[in-house]
Design a protein around this motif. Structure first.
Motif, mmCIF file in Angstrom:
data_model
loop_
_atom_site.group_PDB
_atom_site.id
_atom_site.type_symbol
_atom_site.label_atom_id
_atom_site.label_comp_id
_atom_site.label_asym_id
_atom_site.label_seq_id
_atom_site.Cartn_x
_atom_site.Cartn_y
_atom_site.Cartn_z
ATOM 1 N N SER A 141 10.939 -6.637 -14.048
ATOM 2 C CA SER A 141 10.063 -5.498 -14.347
ATOM 3 C C SER A 141 8.705 -5.924 -14.891
ATOM 4 O O SER A 141 7.813 -5.088 -15.055
ATOM 5 C CB SER A 141 10.746 -4.579 -15.370
ATOM 6 N N SER A 142 8.522 -7.223 -15.149
ATOM 7 C CA SER A 142 7.276 -7.692 -15.768
ATOM 8 C C SER A 142 6.242 -8.183 -14.753
ATOM 9 O O SER A 142 5.292 -8.876 -15.126
ATOM 10 C CB SER A 142 7.582 -8.815 -16.769
ATOM 11 N N ILE A 143 6.402 -7.837 -13.485
ATOM 12 C CA ILE A 143 5.458 -8.309 -12.472
ATOM 13 C C ILE A 143 4.044 -7.785 -12.766
ATOM 14 O O ILE A 143 3.875 -6.695 -13.293
ATOM 15 C CB ILE A 143 5.895 -7.900 -11.052
ATOM 16 N N VAL A 144 3.054 -8.598 -12.408
ATOM 17 C CA VAL A 144 1.663 -8.221 -12.659
ATOM 18 C C VAL A 144 0.877 -7.995 -11.370
ATOM 19 O O VAL A 144 -0.260 -7.498 -11.410
ATOM 20 C CB VAL A 144 0.932 -9.276 -13.523
ATOM 21 N N SER A 150 2.899 -3.423 -8.923
ATOM 22 C CA SER A 150 2.755 -2.353 -9.910
ATOM 23 C C SER A 150 1.646 -1.399 -9.484
ATOM 24 O O SER A 150 0.504 -1.802 -9.257
ATOM 25 C CB SER A 150 2.429 -2.935 -11.291
ATOM 26 N N THR A 151 1.998 -0.131 -9.376
ATOM 27 C CA THR A 151 1.008 0.898 -9.075
ATOM 28 C C THR A 151 0.628 1.678 -10.329
ATOM 29 O O THR A 151 -0.322 2.469 -10.309
ATOM 30 C CB THR A 151 1.539 1.867 -7.999
ATOM 31 N N ASN A 152 1.378 1.454 -11.406
ATOM 32 C CA ASN A 152 1.072 2.089 -12.694
ATOM 33 C C ASN A 152 1.725 1.261 -13.789
ATOM 34 O O ASN A 152 2.900 1.438 -14.116
ATOM 35 C CB ASN A 152 1.593 3.533 -12.736
ATOM 36 N N ARG A 153 0.956 0.338 -14.349
ATOM 37 C CA ARG A 153 1.507 -0.608 -15.320
ATOM 38 C C ARG A 153 2.029 0.087 -16.581
ATOM 39 O O ARG A 153 2.950 -0.389 -17.244
ATOM 40 C CB ARG A 153 0.436 -1.636 -15.682
ATOM 41 N N ALA A 154 1.449 1.226 -16.917
ATOM 42 C CA ALA A 154 1.865 1.943 -18.129
ATOM 43 C C ALA A 154 3.295 2.450 -18.029
ATOM 44 O O ALA A 154 3.959 2.682 -19.043
ATOM 45 C CB ALA A 154 0.924 3.114 -18.395
ATOM 46 N N LEU A 155 3.805 2.613 -16.808
ATOM 47 C CA LEU A 155 5.160 3.129 -16.610
ATOM 48 C C LEU A 155 6.220 2.038 -16.540
ATOM 49 O O LEU A 155 7.408 2.327 -16.360
ATOM 50 C CB LEU A 155 5.210 3.969 -15.325
ATOM 51 N N GLY A 214 6.839 2.160 -12.598
ATOM 52 C CA GLY A 214 5.537 2.146 -11.938
ATOM 53 C C GLY A 214 5.441 1.088 -10.861
ATOM 54 O O GLY A 214 4.349 0.752 -10.397
ATOM 55 N N ILE A 215 6.603 0.539 -10.435
ATOM 56 C CA ILE A 215 6.632 -0.492 -9.396
ATOM 57 C C ILE A 215 6.923 0.146 -8.042
ATOM 58 O O ILE A 215 7.815 0.995 -7.916
ATOM 59 C CB ILE A 215 7.693 -1.567 -9.722
ATOM 60 N N THR A 216 6.159 -0.253 -7.039
ATOM 61 C CA THR A 216 6.269 0.327 -5.698
ATOM 62 C C THR A 216 6.476 -0.787 -4.675
ATOM 63 O O THR A 216 5.981 -1.904 -4.849
ATOM 64 C CB THR A 216 5.004 1.136 -5.362
ATOM 65 N N ALA A 217 7.223 -0.489 -3.630
ATOM 66 C CA ALA A 217 7.497 -1.458 -2.559
ATOM 67 C C ALA A 217 6.616 -1.166 -1.343
ATOM 68 O O ALA A 217 6.354 -0.011 -1.013
ATOM 69 C CB ALA A 217 8.962 -1.402 -2.166
ATOM 70 N N PHE A 218 6.176 -2.251 -0.691
ATOM 71 C CA PHE A 218 5.313 -2.135 0.497
ATOM 72 C C PHE A 218 5.803 -3.083 1.583
ATOM 73 O O PHE A 218 6.354 -4.153 1.287
ATOM 74 C CB PHE A 218 3.863 -2.483 0.152
ATOM 75 N N LEU A 219 5.570 -2.706 2.823
ATOM 76 C CA LEU A 219 5.816 -3.584 3.963
ATOM 77 C C LEU A 219 4.485 -4.206 4.362
ATOM 78 O O LEU A 219 3.535 -3.496 4.688
ATOM 79 C CB LEU A 219 6.413 -2.801 5.134
ATOM 80 N N LEU A 220 4.444 -5.526 4.316
ATOM 81 C CA LEU A 220 3.195 -6.247 4.564
ATOM 82 C C LEU A 220 3.353 -7.178 5.758
ATOM 83 O O LEU A 220 4.169 -8.113 5.739
ATOM 84 C CB LEU A 220 2.802 -7.052 3.314
ATOM 85 N N ASP A 221 2.584 -6.921 6.812
ATOM 86 C CA ASP A 221 2.612 -7.791 7.989
ATOM 87 C C ASP A 221 1.981 -9.138 7.649
ATOM 88 O O ASP A 221 0.984 -9.216 6.919
ATOM 89 C CB ASP A 221 1.857 -7.148 9.147
#
Length: 379
Positions: free
Chosen positions: A135-138, A171-176, A180-187
């Motif tokens: 949960s501590s990703i930056v 993290s899309t919202n570090r305060a949460l 506040g962590i979101t997953a994305f598909l990245l080519d």
């Protein structure tokens, strides 16, 4: 619980056994020495349907259950732990996120290519200062209209550099915090994504483990996996299945080490008889065989629960914990039984020992597994 395999599972395992004997084992020591990513084996696994073993037929996969996948990992790891972890990562945390959480458009875009082995999947969660505490990703992703801007980096990413698509947690919202962590598909060909340091590993030579660097990477909103803030939940749900896969990998390595030690003990003559006749060696072999059987039951049990859609988090942690600890014990004892020969690269057992160690570390260290198991006991 009955672990009798059905006809489909038996046929699949026989196919994998043949593939391992004919293709994987002959290449294993070469891969370990050259440290080359085994693309040829990956392509052949794609042709056999192994790269899409858990993908429904509607998306070009084999449509087999989770236990079938675990059986495949076990047998492939018996031949090459490197090849097994590439498939395990590709499937459990590279492909299944899209299958479980992707939109219909995302599934149709990625799953057929992943199933055929034309594209390899990877999962990017770990950072230099974020390991057990996921949960501590930056790494951050800032929403700007119809896209996100991704910045930061990931480390120790399996299949990096060869993957066609990465599931990236940011993290899309570090305060949460973790909410506040979101997953994305990245080519892989996205501008701003680059491959950094390639790790030199103790074992799993040939597995590509690298750093990912994100510099103002533009990710369209349609490449978001799940809802904003759902990323941590997605990651944690996938790690349970990944832990069973790592347990199966550990089991396959340990099985290979046991078979090598048993064969050697029957051939090696000291004091005018094969060393398997000495009680000290017999006790070691008996313990090794018992640990293998116990690990196999834990792994198959957890995999069956997953296939049935039943809760399996505790069982996944138990399977991973026990199997990886057993793998270290079995491979260490295999080296001991072979003596000085076991310590040389002329024999396979030293490779098994090097490959086994990582199974106690990734997909959650065994210390973390004990914490997770203890939490379940308090419920």
């Amino acid at each position: 619980m009955d672990f009798s395999l059905n006809e489909d599972q038996l046929m699949m395992r026989k196919m994998v056994l043949d593939f391992v004997e004919e293709e994987v084992i002959p290449q294993a020591m070469i891969i370990d020495k050259t440290q080359e990513f085994p693309l040829t084996l990956i392509r052949k696994m794609g042709q056999l349907g192994l790269m899409g073993i858990s993908i429904p037929e509607a998306f070009g996969g084999s449509g087999l259950d989770f236990l079938s996948y675990i059986l495949a990992i076990e047998e492939i790891a018996r031949g090459s732990a490197t090849t097994a972890i590439i498939l395990e990562t590709h499937t459990s945390i590279g492909t299944l996120p899209i299958l479980y959480f992707g939109t219909e458009e995302q599934k149709r875009k990625y799953l057929p290519k992943l199933a055929r082995g034309e594209m390899i999947g990877a999962f990017a969660l770990t950072e230099s200062n974020s390991g057990s505490d996921a949960s501590s990703i930056v790494t951050s992703a800032e929403r700007r209209g119809d896209h996100y801007i991704l910045n930061g980096g990931k480390r120790f990413i399996t299949n990096a550099g060869y993957a066609g698509v990465y599931t990236v947690l940011a993290s899309t919202n570090r305060a949460l915090g973790n909410k506040g962590i979101t997953a994305f598909l990245l080519d892989a060909n996205t501008s701003g994504l680059s491959i950094g340091k390639a790790e030199e590993q103790m074992g799993l030579h040939g597995s590509s483990t690298c750093e990912l660097i994100f510099e103002d990477v533009i990710i369209p909103v349609e490449n978001r996996l799940g809802e904003e803030g759902q990323g941590f939940k997605i990651a944690m749900s996938l790690l349970d299945g990944g832990r069973i896969g790592v347990g199966a990998q550990a089991l396959g390595i340990a099985q290979a080490a046991f078979e090598a030690a048993l064969a050697y003990s029957q051939e090696r003559v000291q004091f005018k008889k094969a060393i398997c006749n000495f009680q000290g060696i017999q006790f070691m072999l008996a313990d090794m065989a018992t640990q293998l059987e116990a690990a196999r039951f834990l792994i198959y049990h957890a995999a069956t629960l997953q296939s049935l859609g039943l809760p399996y988090s505790k069982e996944a942690s138990m399977a991973k914990l026990f199997a990886s600890d057993a793998a270290m014990k079995v491979t260490t004892d295999a080296v001991q039984i072979l003596g000085v020969y076991g310590y040389t690269r002329e024999y396979k057992v030293e490779r098994y020992l090097r490959d086994a160690k990582i199974t106690q570390i990734y997909e959650g260290t065994n210390q973390i597994q004990r914490i997770l198991i203890a939490k379940h006991l308090r419920k």
